[in-house]
Design a protein around this motif. Structure first.
Motif, short mmCIF file in Angstrom:
data_model
loop_
_atom_site.label_atom_id
_atom_site.label_comp_id
_atom_site.label_asym_id
_atom_site.label_seq_id
_atom_site.Cartn_x
_atom_site.Cartn_y
_atom_site.Cartn_z
N THR A 33 6.80 11.02 2.59
CA THR A 33 5.66 11.78 3.10
C THR A 33 5.48 11.60 4.60
O THR A 33 4.94 12.48 5.28
CB THR A 33 4.36 11.37 2.39
OG1 THR A 33 4.10 9.98 2.63
CG2 THR A 33 4.43 11.66 0.91
N GLN A 34 5.93 10.47 5.13
CA GLN A 34 5.82 10.20 6.57
C GLN A 34 7.16 10.32 7.29
O GLN A 34 7.24 10.13 8.51
CB GLN A 34 5.28 8.76 6.79
CG GLN A 34 4.03 8.43 6.01
CD GLN A 34 2.85 9.29 6.40
OE1 GLN A 34 2.60 9.52 7.58
NE2 GLN A 34 2.11 9.76 5.39
N ARG A 47 0.83 -1.20 0.00
CA ARG A 47 0.00 0.00 0.00
C ARG A 47 0.87 1.26 0.00
O ARG A 47 2.00 1.23 0.47
CB ARG A 47 -0.92 0.00 1.22
CG ARG A 47 -1.79 -1.25 1.23
CD ARG A 47 -2.78 -1.30 2.36
NE ARG A 47 -3.51 -2.57 2.31
CZ ARG A 47 -4.80 -2.71 2.54
NH1 ARG A 47 -5.52 -1.66 2.86
NH2 ARG A 47 -5.37 -3.90 2.46
N CYS A 48 0.29 2.33 -0.53
CA CYS A 48 1.03 3.58 -0.60
C CYS A 48 0.05 4.73 -0.49
O CYS A 48 -1.12 4.60 -0.87
CB CYS A 48 1.81 3.66 -1.92
SG CYS A 48 2.95 5.07 -2.00
N ASP A 49 0.52 5.86 0.03
CA ASP A 49 -0.34 7.04 0.13
C ASP A 49 -0.21 7.94 -1.09
O ASP A 49 -0.88 8.97 -1.18
CB ASP A 49 -0.02 7.83 1.41
CG ASP A 49 1.46 8.17 1.55
OD1 ASP A 49 2.28 7.57 0.82
OD2 ASP A 49 1.79 9.01 2.39
N LEU A 81 4.18 3.20 6.09
CA LEU A 81 2.77 2.99 6.42
C LEU A 81 2.55 1.72 7.23
O LEU A 81 1.47 1.52 7.79
CB LEU A 81 1.93 2.92 5.14
CG LEU A 81 1.85 4.18 4.29
CD1 LEU A 81 0.94 3.95 3.08
CD2 LEU A 81 1.36 5.37 5.11
#
Length: 324
Positions: free
Chosen positions: A99-100, A20-22, A72
């Motif tokens: 991003t995180q 999964r990815c944002d 994530l």
């Protein structure tokens, strides 16, 4: 040591901890994609640790956490701590879209993470949004700043130049990396799945020639990790650039890596379908000898090379499902 049929030593394992990815980078994940692996099928940290322990016992010493977006995955810092405690794990790195990263950089450094690679294909808000689907520029830059503040050295910036999309930004990204003491790596786009096949890759050979002349770069003997990049640097040694050229000048003859997906499948080649499921053995709690023999059997499936150039539409599997 793990040695395949073509006498290549396999000393590098890339581990996807989530698919999964944002973000939704246009060359990685199709727009609207929802066919993610169910969390109940993900390898647990204990199972990942066990696989790494067996690889390390057989001479593989370099490991990378990937995704999707690995940050994530819940409790990712704990996994870093656990893997770094394994005898034989000489280097543990992580690939991220950053991003995180602002929230994790210091904890990752304290946990023992050695190096970080960050994907950054554009420096403009419009470009970032067009490629990733979101205006994540501020988050990425904040993540990079946090990584520097945490003490990470030799931070790599990965850029995938694409015809008609971001090829005009290469010089700007070069300048950005020089100013911030990042290592820039330009990567030729591989036709993995329909979403990547919709883009036109850029042959990096003319770009290598141009930049080496304009920046007075010379081939470098330095290696930053166990990946396939060939590096160039300036005479002062203050700036390095790497090139990964799977299309224009492939490096299959020296390939030293395999990939473990989030569901416990070993893929022998990014551009082929040879695979070996380890999850059933892990769930059955087989002994170490059986698991090591399974890994050796998997390595024997590793093909000689990919067919990206000869058969660019062959591979249906997308990058995010394999692990970066």
């Amino acid at each position: 040591m793990l040695i395949d049929r073509y006498s290549r030593t396999i000393d590098y394992l890339r581990i996807s901890v989530t698919d999964r990815c944002d973000l939704r980078c246009t060359y990685c994940m199709p727009k609207g994609f929802t066919e993610f692996e169910k969390p109940k099928h993900w390898l647990s940290f204990t199972e990942i640790e066990r696989v790494v322990r067996q690889f390390a016992a057989m001479g593989t010493h370099h490991f990378r956490l990937t995704g999707g977006e690995p940050l994530l995955r819940k409790n990712i810092v704990e996994l870093v701590e656990r893997l770094k405690s394994i005898e034989g794990v000489h280097e543990l790195s992580l690939s991220t879209n950053a991003t995180q990263l602002e929230h994790y950089a210091h904890d990752l450094k304290r946990a023992g993470l050695d190096r970080i690679n960050v994907s950054l294909d554009s420096l403009t808000r419009q470009g970032v949004a067009k490629i990733t689907g979101f205006d994540a520029k501020d988050k990425v830059l904040a993540g990079l700043a946090a990584a520097k503040d945490a003490g990470f050295k030799h931070i790599k910036i990965n850029m995938v130049p694409m015809q008609g999309i971001n090829e005009n930004e290469i010089d700007a990204v070069v300048k950005f990396c020089m100013q911030n003491h990042f290592i820039l790596r330009l990567i030729e786009l591989m036709p993995m799945g329909a979403t990547a096949q919709n883009h036109q890759y850029i042959n990096l050979q003319p770009i290598i020639t141009r930049l080496s002349q304009e920046l007075d770069l010379i081939p470098s003997a330095r290696q930053y990790g166990k990946g396939p990049a060939q590096y160039w640097e300036n005479a002062e040694g203050t700036f390095s650039m790497g090139y990964i050229t799977p299309m224009s000048q492939h490096f299959c003859q020296s390939c030293n890596r395999v990939r473990l997906t989030v569901d416990g499948t070993l893929y022998m080649c990014l551009g082929q379908e040879q695979k070996y499921p380890l999850a059933p053995l892990l769930k059955a709690e087989v002994d170490d000898h059986t698991l090591q023999q399974a890994i050796r059997n998997a390595i024997n499936l590793k093909p000689l090379q990919h067919d990206f150039v000869e058969q660019p539409l062959k591979l249906i599997r997308i990058m995010s499902s394999t692990g970066g």
